[in-house]
Scaffold this motif. Structure first.
Motif, PDB file in Angstrom:
ATOM      1  N   THR A  72      85.276  16.146 -57.404  1.00  0.00           N
ATOM      2  CA  THR A  72      86.425  16.369 -58.288  1.00  0.00           C
ATOM      3  C   THR A  72      86.770  15.098 -59.063  1.00  0.00           C
ATOM      4  N   ILE A  73      86.824  13.970 -58.362  1.00  0.00           N
ATOM      5  CA  ILE A  73      87.140  12.692 -59.002  1.00  0.00           C
ATOM      6  C   ILE A  73      86.007  12.292 -59.941  1.00  0.00           C
ATOM      7  N   GLN A  74      84.773  12.574 -59.532  1.00  0.00           N
ATOM      8  CA  GLN A  74      83.607  12.288 -60.380  1.00  0.00           C
ATOM      9  C   GLN A  74      83.754  12.961 -61.737  1.00  0.00           C
ATOM     10  N   ALA A  75      84.129  14.231 -61.736  1.00  0.00           N
ATOM     11  CA  ALA A  75      84.294  14.974 -62.991  1.00  0.00           C
ATOM     12  C   ALA A  75      85.392  14.354 -63.852  1.00  0.00           C
ATOM     13  N   GLN A  76      86.475  13.908 -63.221  1.00  0.00           N
ATOM     14  CA  GLN A  76      87.583  13.283 -63.957  1.00  0.00           C
ATOM     15  C   GLN A  76      87.137  11.968 -64.608  1.00  0.00           C
ATOM     16  N   ILE A  77      86.366  11.165 -63.871  1.00  0.00           N
ATOM     17  CA  ILE A  77      85.899   9.875 -64.399  1.00  0.00           C
ATOM     18  C   ILE A  77      84.933  10.090 -65.564  1.00  0.00           C
ATOM     19  N   LEU A  78      84.033  11.070 -65.436  1.00  0.00           N
ATOM     20  CA  LEU A  78      83.083  11.357 -66.523  1.00  0.00           C
ATOM     21  C   LEU A  78      83.811  11.818 -67.777  1.00  0.00           C
ATOM     22  N   GLU A  79      84.806  12.665 -67.585  1.00  0.00           N
ATOM     23  CA  GLU A  79      85.593  13.159 -68.718  1.00  0.00           C
ATOM     24  C   GLU A  79      86.356  12.000 -69.369  1.00  0.00           C
ATOM     25  N   GLU A 101      98.419  -1.401 -71.324  1.00  0.00           N
ATOM     26  CA  GLU A 101      97.884  -0.355 -72.216  1.00  0.00           C
ATOM     27  C   GLU A 101      96.576   0.213 -71.675  1.00  0.00           C
ATOM     28  N   LEU A 102      95.705  -0.684 -71.190  1.00  0.00           N
ATOM     29  CA  LEU A 102      94.400  -0.258 -70.672  1.00  0.00           C
ATOM     30  C   LEU A 102      94.547   0.584 -69.414  1.00  0.00           C
ATOM     31  N   LEU A 103      95.410   0.169 -68.501  1.00  0.00           N
ATOM     32  CA  LEU A 103      95.630   0.941 -67.272  1.00  0.00           C
ATOM     33  C   LEU A 103      96.197   2.321 -67.601  1.00  0.00           C
ATOM     34  N   ASP A 104      97.049   2.370 -68.612  1.00  0.00           N
ATOM     35  CA  ASP A 104      97.583   3.653 -69.069  1.00  0.00           C
ATOM     36  C   ASP A 104      96.478   4.501 -69.695  1.00  0.00           C
ATOM     37  N   LEU A 105      95.604   3.843 -70.489  1.00  0.00           N
ATOM     38  CA  LEU A 105      94.493   4.538 -71.157  1.00  0.00           C
ATOM     39  C   LEU A 105      93.556   5.207 -70.159  1.00  0.00           C
ATOM     40  N   VAL A 106      93.303   4.529 -69.034  1.00  0.00           N
ATOM     41  CA  VAL A 106      92.368   5.086 -68.048  1.00  0.00           C
ATOM     42  C   VAL A 106      93.058   6.022 -67.051  1.00  0.00           C
TER      43      VAL A 106
END
Length: 347
Positions: free
Chosen positions: A189-196, A135-140
């Motif tokens: 690009t990945i930074q923005a995804q992680i922050l979001e 569930e957690l891996l799916d959540l992230v």
């Protein structure tokens, strides 16, 4: 709303061959439920040491909390033993570190690493822990989480590894999440995804976040309040709008002046001259005085108190004393403040 975490007069020292390093000097801040507090400053300003002290991760025996309180859930974390902190660390307060490859065990499957904290802190079966990990891996945002549970960290990209680290930190539904420069090693690009992703998860879990960074662009996107640290002290504290629209400390001016903006690529960046002081021998007065173009004699003789700018905004600079000369921020900072106040992007 009550504070979920209160840090009061925190002092952290390290015994070294050269003497005692005063890494954190009288730090005060608090955070409420569901709030994001960003701690910003140059490398060596004491940001990471402050949050490691909260987690009980200050390297012993050389490092220690020499003074102060860390109040959480009716307990002073500064007084707890390592064994007592183990029950809180990972369960009530979790931490995401800067480089996911140093946080993950390269010889252990990802699924087992996510399950570890769940099995340690929660009374669940191995099967329930496995289901929770999926569930957690799916959540992230990790695709096909069930299959990827059986893979090793080297089989994930940098961004995906950081998502795994976030999943581990969230495993026990912590009340406070500490993120120590979690996007520094990632591309923009990945930074923005992680922050979001972090913002979305925070809203779902009503979690408080302490976000450590040297990047004011990140702060603008994630923070409710900001603590600016320099030489082991908080020199300015305020809502994110206070810091971007109405900064008061010359060090904050310097940080804003050194931040590149998208709108005006030709705008000159302003470097802060000099280097931070040696905290083996902290300066008698304001630690920023030697680098401050606006320093007065008193800056070299006495540390400034926190002056109140507004109910939400405080700054430790003698320029706010009623007898101090009126000083305006540098032109480049004034231009940026005007742009921000007109609704321009902060990054």
């Amino acid at each position: 709303m009550e504070n979920i975490l209160d840090v009061r007069n925190l002092n952290v020292t390290f015994d070294t061959y050269g003497g005692v390093v005063h890494a954190v000097r009288g730090v005060n801040f608090s955070i409420k439920k569901g709030e994001t507090l960003a701690i910003v400053g140059e490398s060596g300003s004491g940001k990471s040491v402050t949050t490691k002290a909260i987690m009980g991760l200050v390297a012993k025996p050389s490092g220690k909390i020499s003074e102060g309180e860390i109040l959480f859930d009716g307990k002073d974390l500064a007084k707890l033993s390592d064994k007592q902190m183990q029950k809180i660390r990972g369960k009530d307060i979790s931490m995401i570190f800067q480089d996911p490859m140093t946080s993950l065990n390269p010889t252990m499957k990802v699924g087992k690493q996510v399950m570890e904290g769940i099995l340690l802190h929660q009374k669940v079966s191995k099967q329930e822990a496995k289901e929770r990990a999926i569930e957690l891996l799916d959540l992230v945002g990790i695709p096909n989480p069930e299959a990827r549970m059986n893979q090793y960290p080297h089989q994930f990209s940098g961004g995906m590894r950081q998502r795994v680290v976030i999943a581990i930190a969230l495993a026990c539904n912590p009340k406070v999440l500490i993120a120590d420069e979690p996007t520094t090693a990632l591309d923009v690009t990945i930074q923005a995804q992680i922050l979001e992703l972090m913002k979305e998860i925070q809203q779902k879990m009503d979690m408080s976040i302490i976000f450590i960074t040297h990047d004011l662009g990140v702060v603008a996107n994630v923070a409710d309040r900001v603590a600016v640290m320099y030489a082991g002290k908080v020199v300015e504290m305020g809502d994110v709008d206070d810091i971007f629209y109405n900064p008061q400390h010359p060090y904050t001016w310097g940080l804003l002046g050194s931040m590149p903006t998208v709108e005006n690529e030709s705008e000159k960046l302003v470097a802060i001259p000099g280097t931070p002081p040696d905290l083996l021998h902290p300066p008698k007065g304001d630690a920023f005085a030697a680098r401050n173009d606006y320093a007065m004699q008193i800056d070299f003789e006495e540390q400034p108190p926190m002056f109140k700018v507004s109910d939400s905004h405080y700054a430790a600079t003698w320029l706010l004393h009623e007898d101090a000369p009126k000083v305006d921020p540098p032109t480049v900072i004034k231009k940026r403040m005007e742009k921000f106040s007109k609704g321009g992007d902060r990054v």
